[in-house]
Structures are given as structure tokens and as C-alpha cells.
Design an enzyme around this catalytic site. Structure first.
Site, PDB file in Angstrom:
ATOM      1  N   PHE A  11       0.834  -1.208   0.000  1.00 41.36           N
ATOM      2  CA  PHE A  11       0.000   0.000   0.000  1.00 41.36           C
ATOM      3  C   PHE A  11       0.872   1.263   0.000  1.00 41.36           C
ATOM      4  O   PHE A  11       0.788   2.090  -0.919  1.00 41.36           O
ATOM      5  CB  PHE A  11      -0.930  -0.068   1.213  1.00 41.36           C
ATOM      6  CG  PHE A  11      -1.474   1.245   1.688  1.00 41.36           C
ATOM      7  CD1 PHE A  11      -2.195   2.077   0.843  1.00 41.36           C
ATOM      8  CD2 PHE A  11      -1.266   1.648   3.011  1.00 41.36           C
ATOM      9  CE1 PHE A  11      -2.699   3.295   1.296  1.00 41.36           C
ATOM     10  CE2 PHE A  11      -1.764   2.856   3.467  1.00 41.36           C
ATOM     11  CZ  PHE A  11      -2.471   3.689   2.610  1.00 41.36           C
ATOM     12  N   ASP A  31       9.595  -7.013  -3.824  1.00 41.86           N
ATOM     13  CA  ASP A  31       8.431  -7.378  -3.012  1.00 41.86           C
ATOM     14  C   ASP A  31       8.196  -8.885  -3.168  1.00 41.86           C
ATOM     15  O   ASP A  31       8.327  -9.415  -4.261  1.00 41.86           O
ATOM     16  CB  ASP A  31       7.185  -6.607  -3.494  1.00 41.86           C
ATOM     17  CG  ASP A  31       6.120  -6.502  -2.415  1.00 41.86           C
ATOM     18  OD1 ASP A  31       5.775  -5.360  -2.043  1.00 41.86           O
ATOM     19  OD2 ASP A  31       5.644  -7.552  -1.933  1.00 41.86           O
ATOM     20  N   THR A  95      10.743 -11.456   9.661  1.00 41.58           N
ATOM     21  CA  THR A  95      10.810 -10.454   8.589  1.00 41.58           C
ATOM     22  C   THR A  95      11.333  -9.138   9.151  1.00 41.58           C
ATOM     23  O   THR A  95      12.193  -8.494   8.552  1.00 41.58           O
ATOM     24  CB  THR A  95       9.404 -10.195   7.997  1.00 41.58           C
ATOM     25  OG1 THR A  95       8.820 -11.426   7.677  1.00 41.58           O
ATOM     26  CG2 THR A  95       9.455  -9.311   6.778  1.00 41.58           C
ATOM     27  N   ALA A 117      11.175   2.319   7.733  1.00 41.48           N
ATOM     28  CA  ALA A 117       9.801   2.560   8.200  1.00 41.48           C
ATOM     29  C   ALA A 117       9.585   1.857   9.527  1.00 41.48           C
ATOM     30  O   ALA A 117       9.754   0.646   9.634  1.00 41.48           O
ATOM     31  CB  ALA A 117       8.806   2.031   7.177  1.00 41.48           C
ATOM     32  N   TYR A 149       5.512  -7.787  17.890  1.00 46.42           N
ATOM     33  CA  TYR A 149       5.620  -6.930  16.699  1.00 46.42           C
ATOM     34  C   TYR A 149       6.201  -5.563  17.077  1.00 46.42           C
ATOM     35  O   TYR A 149       7.132  -5.064  16.441  1.00 46.42           O
ATOM     36  CB  TYR A 149       4.225  -6.783  16.071  1.00 46.42           C
ATOM     37  CG  TYR A 149       4.131  -5.738  14.998  1.00 46.42           C
ATOM     38  CD1 TYR A 149       4.801  -5.904  13.793  1.00 46.42           C
ATOM     39  CD2 TYR A 149       3.374  -4.587  15.199  1.00 46.42           C
ATOM     40  CE1 TYR A 149       4.712  -4.932  12.809  1.00 46.42           C
ATOM     41  CE2 TYR A 149       3.286  -3.622  14.217  1.00 46.42           C
ATOM     42  CZ  TYR A 149       3.955  -3.800  13.026  1.00 46.42           C
ATOM     43  OH  TYR A 149       3.866  -2.838  12.058  1.00 46.42           O
TER      44      TYR A 149
END
Ligand code: UDP
Length: 319
Positions: A11, A31, A95, A117, A149
Site C-alpha cells: 500500500f 516485493d 521479517t 519505516a 511486533y
């Protein structure tokens, strides 16, 4: 400039790719399509200045090749969405921690500046009025996947700052606060695409918990102004920045506004957190950014209010 965007079919990544191409830059993306999609990049795939690699950021050979031929790396590839993270806790940790570790080590090898990010999740349950970048973080038990997370993204930040301090690598970190807009999928739990879809289909609009929790929603174009401003700032490397909007709304009010703007007949229903997520789930009561730092460094000024954001998102889902 030549940019490499990890997670470029997601997104945020696909919107950033479009914006950078629009400014005349070359854009490579990588990606693995875990949460991104080819549909997101369908509008730019034929551009001569755009290249797409479908592969994992965990593949060192592919990443070295891509980083070597780029001027600036934007690292967006990550496990996203509270629901997704709860359903895939191991993948999320691997990840975020191993992936970002590898991206940073390769950026360091070729001395390429990088934007990392991060997320407002790192503040955890700290619900003070306006969160500043150097405020304390308050995370719950390690039994709760959500905090894993949050911890993994905090590790990303520690890694980035360590590379900056020890290796003199230009690393800039942005903490996103509930970024929303067209192309955000309803699949991974984010509240606005979920509620908009529910409203348009006439299905019950699900408010989790008592609906009194508050969030500040940021339109994608505003967030990207922030990201680009930081990438162009000579003094941003080595620093962390909130990227968001300060207008707060409760989730039950959000549900009501979506119902009204979508002219929907859906019922608004309350769902206990345990049913929506997992046993023992903890939410944050509010999460509002202090934007003083990013304003000072870049002149950042978000322009889109909530009704504008909702109208655009409803139009997108209608189309
Ligand atoms: N939420 C909700 N209904 C939904 C999805 C989410 O009430 O169908 C709530 C969620 O529990 C949280 C808020 O909306 O309090 C924002 O959720 P989201 O997952 O979008 O972002 P985050 O929790 O990371 O702020």
C-alpha cells in the site's frame, strides 16, 4: 536519483513509487507479494523508469545486486497489520528483525543511505497526550503477539541507530501513525478499509472493545510528503520522526461517520477484543503524535482531514 523500495508493491510502497516516478526518478522495487500485490503497481508497471523484482528481502544475492545500483534505499518491507501479526507471529518477527538486519548490513556494505519505516506501535500502551519520539515505551507481556511486533520494530530502530553511530551509515527512521487511503487492503485488519467495506456491503460494522479507543488517521499523500521531506533532509539521518496527523477520533465515532458518508444501512455492532483477535489481547487507548520534530526538520504539514480521507477511501472501494 535511483531509488530502491523494499515492499514496493504494498500500500505505502506503491504510492511512494508513483510519487518518485512522477518527480522523474528511477524506481526499483522488491516485493515478495506476501501482503503487496501486482494490482497495486499496475498503473506504473509499464514505465521505463520502473523495475520490479519479485523476491524476498531475505535473499542476500538479489538484495546486494539491487542495493549496489541504487542511490537511496527505502525499507518498507515488513509484516503489517495487527491481525496479520497475530496470525503470523514468527514470520512477523523474522521479517522485521532478520530482514531489516540484512537490509542495513547491505546498505552499509555499499554505503547507501536508507529510510527505515517504523511504527507508532513501538510506543505500546503509553497513552499520553502527544507522543514525542524520545518518550518511554510501555509494552505488555511477551505472551501477547502484538507486543512482539512492537518489540521487533523497536529492534529495527535500535539497529538503524547503531549503524548510524558505529558505521556512519545515513539511516533515517519514520514512525507511521495509522496511514490510510486507497489500495489499503481490508484483509490484514486495518480498521478503515474494513469498516468501509462492511458499510458498502451492508454488513455489520464491527467496533472492537468499547469503541472508546482513539486514533489519529493520516492520509497516504500526507505521509509521503513527510517521507520525501525526510529523505531530502541533510540533518535527518540518525534521527527518529513521528509521521502522522493530530486529529483524534474514537473508533465508535469513526464507525458512525463511515456509515453516514457511505449512506449505509449497516448496523454498528460491538465485538469483544478476545473474539476479534486473541485471548488476552491488549489495545492502546489512544495514540496521538507530537509532530514538532518533523515540522522543524521538513516543514511537514498534513492537509487531509478525516472526512476527506473517508470520502476518498469510500470512492476507491466503490470503484
Ligand atoms: N478496530 C475495530 N474494528 C475493526 C478493526 C479494527 O474496531 O474491524 C479497532 C482496533 O481494535 C483498534 C483500532 O480499530 O482499536 C485501529 O485498528 P487498526 O488495526 O487499524 O490499527 P492499530 O490498532 O494499529 O491502531
Amino acid at each position: 536519483m535511483k531509488y530502491l523500495i523494499t515492499g514496493g508493491a504494498g500500500f505505502i510502497g506503491s504510492h511512494l513509487a508513483e510519487k518518485l516516478l512522477g518527480s522523474g526518478h528511477d524506481v526499483n522495487i522488491i516485493d515478495d507479494l506476501s501482503t503487496g500485490s501486482l494490482e497495486n503497481i499496475s498503473g506504473i508497471r509499464n514505465s521505463k523508469k520502473f523495475h520490479c523484482t519479485i523476491n524476498s528481502i531475505m535473499n542476500p544475492d538479489v538484495m546486494e545486486d539491487l542495493v549496489a545500483k541504487t542511490d537511496y534505499v527505502v525499507h518498507l518491507a515488513a509484516a503489517v497489520g495487527v491481525k496479520y501479526v497475530i496470525d503470523n507471529p514468527l514470520l512477523a518477527l523474522e521479517t522485521n528483525i532478520n530482514g531489516t538486519g540484512l537490509v542495513l548490513s547491505i546498505c552499509n556494505k555499499f554505503k547507501k543511505p536508507v529510510f527505515i519505516a517504523s511504527t507508532s506501535e513501538v510506543y505500546g500502551k503509553n497513552d499520553k497526550d502527544a507522543l514525542k519520539e524520545d518518550d518511554d515505551r510501555l509494552l505488555g507481556s511477551t505472551h501477547i503477539s502484538r507486543w512482539g511486533y512492537a518489540a521487533s520494530k523497536a529492534v529495527d530502530e535500535f539497529l538503524g541507530l547503531a549503524y548510524f553511530r558505529e558505521k556512519k551509515l545515513d539511516v533515517t527512521i519514520g514512525r507511521f501513525f495509522n496511514i490510510v487511503g486507497p489500495r489499503q487492503s481490508a484483509r490484514y485488519g486495518m480498521v478503515i478499509p474494513r469498516m468501509v467495506k462492511q458499510a458498502l456491503l451492508g454488513n455489520p460494522i464491527t467496533v472492537y472493545g468499547d469503541g472508546k479507543q482513539k486514533r489519529c488517521f493520516t492520509y497516504i499523500d500526507d505521509a509521503l510528503e513527510g517521507v520525501v521531506g525526510l529523505m531530502n533532509s541533510e540533518t535527518a539521518p540518525g534521527e527518529i520522526f513521528n509521521i502522522g496527523n493530530t486529529a483524534e477520533v474514537t473508533i465508535e465515532e469513526l464507525a458512525g461517520r463511515i456509515k453516514k458518508l457511505a449512506n449505509s444501512r449497516s448496523k454498528i455492532v460491538y465485538v469483544p477484543y478476545e473474539k476479534a483477535y486473541e485471548k488476552g489481547f491488549e489495545d492502546m487507548k489512544r495514540r496521538k503524535p507530537d509532530l514538532g520534530k518533523i515540522k522543524k526538520f521538513t516543514g511537514y504539514h498534513p492537509k487531509h482531514g478525516l472526512n476527506d480521507i473517508l470520502t476518498k477511501t469510500i470512492e476507491y472501494f466503490e470503484a
